[in-house]
Design a protein around this motif. Structure first.
Motif, PDB file in Angstrom:
ATOM      1  N   LEU A  70       5.429  -6.160   6.950  1.00 37.67           N
ATOM      2  CA  LEU A  70       6.841  -6.317   6.618  1.00 37.67           C
ATOM      3  C   LEU A  70       7.414  -4.972   6.214  1.00 37.67           C
ATOM      4  O   LEU A  70       6.976  -4.373   5.214  1.00 37.67           O
ATOM      5  CB  LEU A  70       7.021  -7.321   5.481  1.00 37.67           C
ATOM      6  CG  LEU A  70       8.470  -7.604   5.067  1.00 37.67           C
ATOM      7  CD1 LEU A  70       9.188  -8.409   6.150  1.00 37.67           C
ATOM      8  CD2 LEU A  70       8.523  -8.343   3.731  1.00 37.67           C
ATOM      9  N   ARG A  71       8.388  -4.485   6.987  1.00 36.82           N
ATOM     10  CA  ARG A  71       9.101  -3.265   6.607  1.00 36.82           C
ATOM     11  C   ARG A  71      10.108  -3.648   5.543  1.00 36.82           C
ATOM     12  O   ARG A  71      11.002  -4.467   5.770  1.00 36.82           O
ATOM     13  CB  ARG A  71       9.805  -2.672   7.823  1.00 36.82           C
ATOM     14  CG  ARG A  71      10.464  -1.336   7.553  1.00 36.82           C
ATOM     15  CD  ARG A  71       9.463  -0.255   7.182  1.00 36.82           C
ATOM     16  NE  ARG A  71       8.496  -0.006   8.249  1.00 36.82           N
ATOM     17  CZ  ARG A  71       7.361   0.658   8.083  1.00 36.82           C
ATOM     18  NH1 ARG A  71       7.033   1.103   6.873  1.00 36.82           N
ATOM     19  NH2 ARG A  71       6.548   0.857   9.087  1.00 36.82           N
ATOM     20  N   VAL A  72       9.953  -3.093   4.343  1.00 38.47           N
ATOM     21  CA  VAL A  72      10.756  -3.480   3.185  1.00 38.47           C
ATOM     22  C   VAL A  72      11.931  -2.517   3.030  1.00 38.47           C
ATOM     23  O   VAL A  72      11.755  -1.302   2.998  1.00 38.47           O
ATOM     24  CB  VAL A  72       9.898  -3.482   1.903  1.00 38.47           C
ATOM     25  CG1 VAL A  72      10.736  -3.905   0.696  1.00 38.47           C
ATOM     26  CG2 VAL A  72       8.694  -4.417   2.067  1.00 38.47           C
ATOM     27  N   SER A  73      13.123  -3.071   2.958  1.00 43.10           N
ATOM     28  CA  SER A  73      14.321  -2.240   2.818  1.00 43.10           C
ATOM     29  C   SER A  73      14.392  -1.659   1.408  1.00 43.10           C
ATOM     30  O   SER A  73      13.802  -2.197   0.459  1.00 43.10           O
ATOM     31  CB  SER A  73      15.565  -3.076   3.084  1.00 43.10           C
ATOM     32  OG  SER A  73      15.694  -4.090   2.107  1.00 43.10           O
ATOM     33  N   PRO A  74      15.121  -0.570   1.232  1.00 45.81           N
ATOM     34  CA  PRO A  74      15.230   0.032  -0.106  1.00 45.81           C
ATOM     35  C   PRO A  74      15.762  -0.939  -1.148  1.00 45.81           C
ATOM     36  O   PRO A  74      15.299  -0.918  -2.300  1.00 45.81           O
ATOM     37  CB  PRO A  74      16.202   1.198   0.122  1.00 45.81           C
ATOM     38  CG  PRO A  74      16.015   1.571   1.558  1.00 45.81           C
ATOM     39  CD  PRO A  74      15.765   0.273   2.267  1.00 45.81           C
ATOM     40  N   PRO A  98       0.790  -1.236   0.000  1.00 45.52           N
ATOM     41  CA  PRO A  98       0.000   0.000   0.000  1.00 45.52           C
ATOM     42  C   PRO A  98       0.817   1.278   0.000  1.00 45.52           C
ATOM     43  O   PRO A  98       0.293   2.353  -0.321  1.00 45.52           O
ATOM     44  CB  PRO A  98      -0.818  -0.130   1.286  1.00 45.52           C
ATOM     45  CG  PRO A  98       0.039  -0.960   2.196  1.00 45.52           C
ATOM     46  CD  PRO A  98       0.702  -1.947   1.283  1.00 45.52           C
ATOM     47  N   GLU A  99       2.095   1.187   0.368  1.00 43.55           N
ATOM     48  CA  GLU A  99       2.937   2.385   0.402  1.00 43.55           C
ATOM     49  C   GLU A  99       4.392   1.955   0.322  1.00 43.55           C
ATOM     50  O   GLU A  99       4.718   0.791   0.622  1.00 43.55           O
ATOM     51  CB  GLU A  99       2.696   3.171   1.692  1.00 43.55           C
ATOM     52  CG  GLU A  99       2.993   2.388   2.961  1.00 43.55           C
ATOM     53  CD  GLU A  99       2.512   3.099   4.213  1.00 43.55           C
ATOM     54  OE1 GLU A  99       3.406   3.512   4.990  1.00 43.55           O
ATOM     55  OE2 GLU A  99       1.298   3.215   4.414  1.00 43.55           O
ATOM     56  N   PRO A 100       5.291   2.827  -0.075  1.00 45.79           N
ATOM     57  CA  PRO A 100       6.705   2.447  -0.133  1.00 45.79           C
ATOM     58  C   PRO A 100       7.214   1.994   1.231  1.00 45.79           C
ATOM     59  O   PRO A 100       6.863   2.558   2.265  1.00 45.79           O
ATOM     60  CB  PRO A 100       7.390   3.749  -0.577  1.00 45.79           C
ATOM     61  CG  PRO A 100       6.326   4.506  -1.295  1.00 45.79           C
ATOM     62  CD  PRO A 100       5.053   4.192  -0.582  1.00 45.79           C
ATOM     63  N   GLY A 101       8.013   0.950   1.211  1.00 44.98           N
ATOM     64  CA  GLY A 101       8.608   0.471   2.445  1.00 44.98           C
ATOM     65  C   GLY A 101       7.719  -0.445   3.267  1.00 44.98           C
ATOM     66  O   GLY A 101       8.123  -0.872   4.353  1.00 44.98           O
ATOM     67  N   GLY A 134      17.711  -6.623   5.104  1.00 43.01           N
ATOM     68  CA  GLY A 134      17.168  -5.414   5.711  1.00 43.01           C
ATOM     69  C   GLY A 134      15.676  -5.420   5.931  1.00 43.01           C
ATOM     70  O   GLY A 134      15.138  -4.499   6.558  1.00 43.01           O
ATOM     71  N   CYS A 135      14.965  -6.439   5.440  1.00 45.40           N
ATOM     72  CA  CYS A 135      13.518  -6.515   5.646  1.00 45.40           C
ATOM     73  C   CYS A 135      13.224  -7.059   7.044  1.00 45.40           C
ATOM     74  O   CYS A 135      13.964  -7.890   7.575  1.00 45.40           O
ATOM     75  CB  CYS A 135      12.871  -7.411   4.592  1.00 45.40           C
ATOM     76  SG  CYS A 135      12.997  -6.774   2.898  1.00 45.40           S
ATOM     77  N   GLN A 136      12.104  -6.600   7.632  1.00 46.49           N
ATOM     78  CA  GLN A 136      11.788  -6.998   8.999  1.00 46.49           C
ATOM     79  C   GLN A 136      10.281  -6.948   9.236  1.00 46.49           C
ATOM     80  O   GLN A 136       9.615  -5.976   8.837  1.00 46.49           O
ATOM     81  CB  GLN A 136      12.489  -6.054   9.978  1.00 46.49           C
ATOM     82  CG  GLN A 136      12.253  -6.384  11.443  1.00 46.49           C
ATOM     83  CD  GLN A 136      12.918  -5.390  12.368  1.00 46.49           C
ATOM     84  OE1 GLN A 136      13.390  -4.339  11.921  1.00 46.49           O
ATOM     85  NE2 GLN A 136      12.973  -5.702  13.650  1.00 46.49           N
TER      86      GLN A 136
END
Length: 426
Positions: free
Chosen positions: A376-380, A324-327, A363-365
């Motif tokens: 899931l926080r997606v790394s760049p 739904p949004e970046p990251g 870097g994902c968490q």
């Protein structure tokens, strides 16, 4: 297969038909039995799991079984693995085959489940003061002379309740008990020597109980593996050892039992509690290990441990359903599917057209779980790789609270093919 359970009852699980009750499995498997499905050696991902789906690694399970069996043999201890971890008779049969002397349970209901599969050696690591449960237990013991059980006592009142209930049930065989010791502020167990001695004397005086040993649970003190944490556990175990020596003359069987041992400090148990008696560990999480709590704390994998220790044998696969949004990615896995009581799931592998890969999730968490979604926080560096429709395999922390969310779990070989379907009973 071991004679400590009924192999026919376990084998019969392969003939129960798969249906809508078992989440995550490919719909095409409905109406077929596990034996029929596994005969085809289907590749699980290609078969179309609905997701999320929990999976086990056959190779990792074999490794962990062998590793723990060898460790126990070298350290002169027996193992009664905690069956509440998986509540899976198929897995327990493998633990028996690897040398386990009994299964540990925590409740009378768990005991009834394993008795349905003919399990004959049980440690009930709890106080049992339920009159209905004691009446059922009395019938089981009287009807099966090969069935042996040990449970705990920690109060004179508990001894009296057990004695009254067993007398009312007309029990012919005594129930074997260990006096349990517990550190202040922790779980069950006598808090001091005078209480433990008085409880032991009450057991000896009971016509329906038999004193067989001393029990404890060092993990009630926590999973702290710092020097201070280890010292605290060692002090508790030394107290337990002293109680065993002191109460041994009251023991009513030839071989005193001294038992403790969760999955974090079983090395200290072996160092401190071996002696002229049976030392029984009750570790359970070693079978699947994990990628969180026990990776950090097990004596065979924590920092400084020698190579060749346990490896994680359990994962949960989930699909990205929204970006739904970046990251941020939302996945089809939540608190109903995976443990969250110790740590959140760990993203490990990404499925791409060529198959599963370890590349792409750096870097994902996972930062939060809802009932049916993972955040899931997606790394760049992963933004372009974690797409809607992608599948991710997650490591877990604390396998006990993963197993209880799944009734039928595919066990996979190294090529991702289904070799067994493991039935659980929670």
């Amino acid at each position: 297969m071991t004679s400590l359970l009924n192999p026919a009852a376990v084998a019969a699980l392969a003939d129960e038909r798969v249906d809508w009750r078992f989440k995550g499995l490919p719909p095409e498997w409905a109406g077929r039995t596990p034996a029929q499905i596994c005969a085809d050696e289907p590749e699980l991902f290609a078969a179309g799991p609905l997701g999320p789906v929990c999976v086990l690694s056959a190779e990792a399970l074999r490794h962990n079984l062998s590793t723990m069996a060898g460790w126990c043999t070298r350290h002169g201890v027996e193992l009664a693995p905690h069956g509440k971890t998986h509540m899976a008779p198929q897995l327990l049969a493998r633990q028996f085959d690897a040398g386990a002397c009994a299964v540990t349970v925590a409740t009378i209901s768990q005991l009834r489940t394993y008795r349905a599969f003919g399990v004959r050696e049980v440690v009930l690591a709890n106080e049992l003061v339920d009159s209905a449960g004691l009446a059922w237990l009395a019938r089981e013991l009287d009807d099966d002379p090969d069935f042996r059980l040990i449970c705990w006592v920690d109060s004179i009142r508990g001894v009296a309740l057990m004695t009254e209930a067993l007398q009312a049930a007309g029990a012919r065989r005594p129930v074997d008990v260990c006096v349990e010791l517990g550190a202040a502020g922790t779980r069950t167990g006598c808090r001091d020597n005078p209480t433990a001695d008085a409880v032991a004397a009450a057991v000896v005086a009971s016509p329906r109980l038999r004193l067989v040993g001393v029990a404890g649970y060092e993990a009630s003190l926590g999973h702290n593996v710092s020097a201070a944490g280890i010292d605290s556990v060692r002090d508790y175990l030394e107290w337990l050892r002293a109680a065993a020596i002191r109460l041994a003359p009251l023991c009513e069987v030839p071989d005193l039992v001294v038992t403790a041992g969760g999955s974090t400090h079983f090395d200290l148990v072996a160092q401190t509690l071996t002696g002229d008696w049976r030392t029984i560990l009750r570790s359970g999480a070693y079978l699947t290990h994990d990628d969180g709590l026990y990776l950090r704390t097990s004596p065979l994998t924590r920092p400084g441990a020698p190579p060749g220790g346990f490896v994680a044998a359990i994962q949960v696969w989930a699909q990205v359903c929204s970006r739904p949004e970046p990251g941020l990615a939302l996945l089809t896995m939540g608190r109903r599917d995976v443990s969250f009581d110790q740590d959140l799931p760990v993203p490990q592998r990404l499925h791409r057209p060529s198959g599963w890969t370890d590349d792409g999730l750096t870097g994902c968490q996972v930062v939060k779980l809802n009932d049916q979604h993972a955040f899931l926080r997606v790394s760049p560096t992963a933004e372009a790789k974690v797409e809607v429709g992608s599948w991710i395999a997650f490591g877990v922390s604390h396998p006990c609270t993963v197993f209880d969310k799944w009734q039928l779990i595919p066990e996979l070989d190294n090529q991702g093919r289904v070799v067994t379907l493991i039935r659980t009973f929670f």
